[in-house]
Design a protein around this motif. Structure first.
Motif, short mmCIF file in Angstrom:
data_model
loop_
_atom_site.label_atom_id
_atom_site.label_comp_id
_atom_site.label_asym_id
_atom_site.label_seq_id
_atom_site.Cartn_x
_atom_site.Cartn_y
_atom_site.Cartn_z
N ASP A 43 18.64 19.96 18.46
CA ASP A 43 19.26 18.69 18.08
C ASP A 43 18.99 17.61 19.12
O ASP A 43 18.77 16.44 18.78
N ARG A 53 14.75 14.76 4.54
CA ARG A 53 16.08 14.84 5.14
C ARG A 53 17.17 14.23 4.26
O ARG A 53 18.32 14.16 4.67
N LYS A 64 12.14 22.50 14.82
CA LYS A 64 13.54 22.83 15.05
C LYS A 64 13.82 24.29 14.69
O LYS A 64 14.54 25.00 15.41
N PRO A 78 7.31 10.43 17.15
CA PRO A 78 8.33 11.04 16.30
C PRO A 78 7.77 11.50 14.96
O PRO A 78 6.75 10.99 14.49
N ASP A 79 8.45 12.45 14.36
CA ASP A 79 8.07 12.97 13.05
C ASP A 79 9.30 13.57 12.41
O ASP A 79 9.78 14.61 12.85
N ARG A 80 9.80 12.94 11.38
CA ARG A 80 11.02 13.40 10.71
C ARG A 80 10.71 14.16 9.42
O ARG A 80 11.59 14.38 8.59
N ASP A 135 15.57 16.25 18.59
CA ASP A 135 15.56 15.41 17.39
C ASP A 135 16.08 14.01 17.71
O ASP A 135 15.51 13.01 17.28
N GLU A 136 17.16 13.96 18.47
CA GLU A 136 17.77 12.68 18.79
C GLU A 136 16.99 11.92 19.86
O GLU A 136 16.84 10.70 19.78
N ALA A 196 9.64 11.70 5.56
CA ALA A 196 10.99 11.68 6.13
C ALA A 196 12.07 11.83 5.07
O ALA A 196 13.21 12.17 5.39
N GLY A 214 13.14 11.98 16.14
CA GLY A 214 12.89 12.94 15.07
C GLY A 214 11.80 13.92 15.44
O GLY A 214 10.74 13.54 15.96
#
Length: 231
Positions: free
Chosen positions: A71, A9, A85, A178-180, A74-75, A6, A79
Motif C-alpha cells: 500500500d 480499480r 502488489k 506510476p501505473d494503476r 501504491d501511495e 486504470a 500507483g
C-alpha cells in the motif's frame, strides 16, 4: 484486464482483478519454491553478486507487514500495478544469483532477482528499502525537471544481467511507474509486461538469459523448468 487501464480499480472490477493477480502470485510462489528446491538439490550455492560471494537466502517470504508495504508503494509513487502488489503480498523477495557446480555460466544467465520488500538483504521493517526507493525517485525527479525528454521512472527491483555476474553494467531492472493498471511494464533487457517477463523466467528455469549456444545451460534450465506453472 490490461485494456481497461486504470479503470480496473473501479467498483466491481477491483476485487475480481485482485483475486486474479493473487492467484498469479500464488502460482509464481510455487514455482519459486520448486526452483529453490531443485537448485539446492543440484548443489547450487546462492550468494551475493560481488567478490565476497556471501551466502544469500534465495527466497524470503512476505513479512507480516508486506500488505502495508504494498500500500505504501501504491501511495508513494502514484500507483503500482496490481500484479506487483500481489507479488509483494504473496511471493516475497527472490535472489537466484549464485554458482552451479556443473554450469559455469549460471551467474551470467540473468538469474531471477526481485527485491521489493527488502528482506533478502536482512531488512525486517521495510524502512531501508523504502528510503532507497524514495532516493531513487527524488534523483529521477530532479533529472526529469531538467530534461523534458527524460525516460519514465523505473523503480529499481533488481540488478541488470551484467551486475548479477559481478560485471559493470547498466541501469537496474524494474517496473515503470506510476501505473494503476492490472499489470505493469517490466524494464529489463527488453520492455514487456511484468507477467510476460515472469513467464519467460519460469520457462527458462529461473535463468532467462541462458545463451542459445550454451548446451550445458540449456539442458540444466530445461530440467529446472519442467512442469512449472504458467502464470
Amino acid at each position: 484486464m490490461r485494456e481497461v487501464g486504470a479503470d480496473i480499480r473501479s467498483p466491481g472490477l477491483l476485487a475480481p482483478a485482485t483475486e486474479v493477480c493473487d492467484e498469479m502470485a500464488r502460482r509464481a510462489r510455487r514455482n519459486v519454491e520448486e526452483l529453490v528446491r531443485r537448485l539446492t538439490a543440484a548443489g547450487y550455492r546462492f550468494h551475493s553478486n560481488d567478490g565476497r560471494r556471501t551466502s544469500m537466502p534465495p527466497h524470503s517470504p512476505p513479512t507480516a507487514t508486506a500488505g502495508e508495504h504494498a500500500d505504501w508503494l501504491d501511495e508513494q509513487f502514484g500507483g503500482v500495478p496490481l500484479t506487483m502488489k500481489s507479488w509483494v503480498r504473496h511471493v516475497g523477495d527472490v535472489w537466484f544469483v549464485g554458482t552451479h557446480p556443473d554450469w559455469a555460466d549460471a551467474d551470467a544467465s540473468d538469474p531471477l532477482v526481485l527485491e521489493i520488500e527488502g528482506t533478502v538483504q536482512g531488512e525486517t521493517d521495510g524502512e531501508a528499502i523504502q528510503g532507497y526507493f524514495e532516493d531513487e525517485h527524488d534523483a529521477w525527479s530532479e533529472w526529469s525537471d531538467e530534461d523534458p525528454d527524460a525516460d519514465p521512472f523505473v523503480i529499481p527491483l533488481a540488478p541488470d544481467a551484467l551486475h548479477k555476474s559481478n560485471t559493470s553494467g547498466g541501469d537496474p531492472y524494474g517496473i515503470v511507474l506510476p501505473d494503476r493498471g492490472v499489470d505493469g511494464t517490466w524494464s529489463g533487457e527488453t520492455l514487456m509486461s511484468f507477467v510476460d517477463y515472469l513467464n519467460d523466467v519460469f520457462a527458462h528455469g529461473g535463468f532467462p538469459g541462458v545463451a542459445a549456444d550454451d548446451a550445458i545451460g540449456r539442458r540444466i534450465t530445461a530440467d529446472l523448468a519442467r512442469d512449472l506453472l504458467e502464470l
